[in-house]
Motif scaffolding. Sequence first.
Motif, mmCIF file in Angstrom:
data_model
loop_
_atom_site.group_PDB
_atom_site.id
_atom_site.type_symbol
_atom_site.label_atom_id
_atom_site.label_comp_id
_atom_site.label_asym_id
_atom_site.label_seq_id
_atom_site.Cartn_x
_atom_site.Cartn_y
_atom_site.Cartn_z
ATOM 1 N N ARG A 109 0.803 -1.232 0.000
ATOM 2 C CA ARG A 109 0.000 0.000 0.000
ATOM 3 C C ARG A 109 0.833 1.278 0.000
ATOM 4 N NH1 ARG A 109 -2.654 -3.942 2.627
ATOM 5 N NH2 ARG A 109 -4.857 -4.158 2.119
ATOM 6 N N HIS A 134 -0.981 -2.482 -4.574
ATOM 7 C CA HIS A 134 -0.455 -3.386 -5.602
ATOM 8 C C HIS A 134 -0.428 -2.790 -7.015
ATOM 9 C CE1 HIS A 134 -0.131 -6.288 -2.520
ATOM 10 N NE2 HIS A 134 -1.293 -6.892 -2.624
ATOM 11 N N HIS A 208 2.686 -12.706 -5.773
ATOM 12 C CA HIS A 208 1.579 -12.819 -4.830
ATOM 13 C C HIS A 208 0.950 -14.219 -4.820
ATOM 14 C CE1 HIS A 208 -1.784 -11.368 -2.418
ATOM 15 N NE2 HIS A 208 -1.226 -10.176 -2.377
ATOM 16 N N ASP A 280 -1.531 -9.874 8.416
ATOM 17 C CA ASP A 280 -1.441 -9.147 7.146
ATOM 18 C C ASP A 280 -0.413 -8.047 7.401
ATOM 19 O OD1 ASP A 280 -1.784 -8.125 4.654
ATOM 20 O OD2 ASP A 280 -3.929 -7.704 4.832
ATOM 21 N N GLN A 317 5.952 -9.739 3.634
ATOM 22 C CA GLN A 317 4.572 -9.581 4.088
ATOM 23 C C GLN A 317 3.977 -10.963 4.282
ATOM 24 O OE1 GLN A 317 2.953 -6.528 4.441
ATOM 25 N NE2 GLN A 317 0.794 -7.071 4.560
ATOM 26 N N PHE A 323 -9.030 -12.265 3.563
ATOM 27 C CA PHE A 323 -10.135 -11.719 2.772
ATOM 28 C C PHE A 323 -10.752 -12.767 1.844
ATOM 29 C CE2 PHE A 323 -7.644 -7.878 3.840
ATOM 30 C CZ PHE A 323 -8.636 -7.138 4.466
ATOM 31 N N GLU A 345 5.087 -12.464 0.689
ATOM 32 C CA GLU A 345 5.485 -11.529 -0.363
ATOM 33 C C GLU A 345 6.764 -10.818 0.077
ATOM 34 O OE1 GLU A 345 1.901 -9.007 -0.776
ATOM 35 O OE2 GLU A 345 1.004 -10.664 0.313
HETATM 36 C C1 BGC Z 1 -2.394 -7.496 1.245
HETATM 37 C C2 BGC Z 1 -3.792 -7.756 1.721
HETATM 38 C C3 BGC Z 1 -4.691 -7.853 0.534
HETATM 39 C C4 BGC Z 1 -4.187 -8.965 -0.329
HETATM 40 C C5 BGC Z 1 -5.004 -9.264 -1.545
HETATM 41 C C6 BGC Z 1 -1.999 -8.624 0.357
HETATM 42 O O1 BGC Z 1 -0.728 -8.411 -0.143
HETATM 43 O O2 BGC Z 1 -1.495 -7.352 2.297
HETATM 44 O O3 BGC Z 1 -4.211 -6.744 2.602
HETATM 45 O O4 BGC Z 1 -6.007 -8.059 0.908
HETATM 46 O O5 BGC Z 1 -2.890 -8.685 -0.721
HETATM 47 O O6 BGC Z 1 -5.447 -8.199 -2.196
#
Ligand code: BGC
Length: 383
Positions: A109, A134, A208, A280, A317, A323, A345
């Motif tokens: 972010r 992203h 990812h 996260d 990460q 989610f 990540e």
């Molecule tokens: C982020 C999450 C996000 C996910 C998928 C991850 O890299 O940290 O917050 O929801 O990507 O979009």
Amino acid sequence: MRFRGFALIGLSLAMLVSCAPKKETGRTATMKKQSFGKTAAGVDVDLYTLANGNGVEVAITTYGGIVVSLKTPDRAGLSSDIVLGFDSLDGYLKGHPYFGALIGRYGNRIAKGRFTLNGVEYKLAVNNGENHLHGGIQGFDKVVWKARDVSTPEAASLELTYLSKDGEEGYPGNLSVTVTYTLTAKNELKIDYLATTDKDTVVNLTNHSYFNLAGQGQGDILGHEVTINAGRFLPVDAGLIPTGERKAVGGTPFDFNRPMTIGARIQQDDEQLKRGKGYDHCYILNGSGGALTPAARVHEPKSGRVMEVLTTEPALQLYTGNFLDGTLTGKGGKVYQFRYGFCMETQHYPDSPNQPDFPSVVLKPGAKYQTTTVYRFSAEAAR
Ligand code: BGC
């Protein structure tokens, strides 16, 4: 007698064939190319399958540089696909939370989609609450990359290139990006990232992939045992932007210095876990000074599969699929429920363009952005 004679000749022939040295092909690694369909704009998309001859196979599409499938053997030698994704391009085109994708120009972010560089304020897409995530609306996960087979006798290698034009998604500079996926004979998926620019800009590339070492779609990932080589992590605010603090993990549910299951503490009454709806968060890796360093190890007890992550990046990460909610049906009709996959990540810290105390993500003309991450696979006997 005659039959016996023939049988003997046949047997000796068979022995000769089986004892003869295997025909020297020069390599056991292979690469196969097939069509994966077309984008809505009619652009051809391909799928490349890399195999190393040891039972590891990875399929990568030129759409988003996405790792579509990754098959590795369990402790009994049985290969399963351990990443989430879709059987066809259509699934990816319909929208998904970055399954397997290359992420850029900026993984993670950027607060409010804004940053200032050399006195100029750049405005990016706001695509995650009030923040940029992203790379924006059409990040590197949604573009078609040019592919080239750059395999060597030792390993299958796929080079992907993309030119991100000056101003794309609001970022300055023409950014020329090369990502090379290599499947080694040691059961490693190695990802080399390279980028150059013609204007000062910011870059933070990652992959990812959502892993489930028990096999994709085989339940949640809470039983996976994780070790992360990090003494500190970055607490976040309600919008998941780092507050700037580098908090010691000791005594918190974020401490993975010794193997711990993902599920052991994920439900604890902890403000940071609540903000992330689980893990996260970005971990600051120990001793990451540009050399390839062990960052994490994951062990899945049922299958015995082990994944080690090594990186030249300063951070990782950990995202535990908080989610995912059962609305997506993936490969083989598997429904991806809450926490059915986790991501590791490798990257620079989130929101670095706005946080001068964080390691710089600025790339200048004449310099090279160059990072490497290795995902190494093996299996462990039952304990
Ligand atoms: C982020 C999450 C996000 C996910 C998928 C991850 O890299 O940290 O917050 O929801 O990507 O979009």
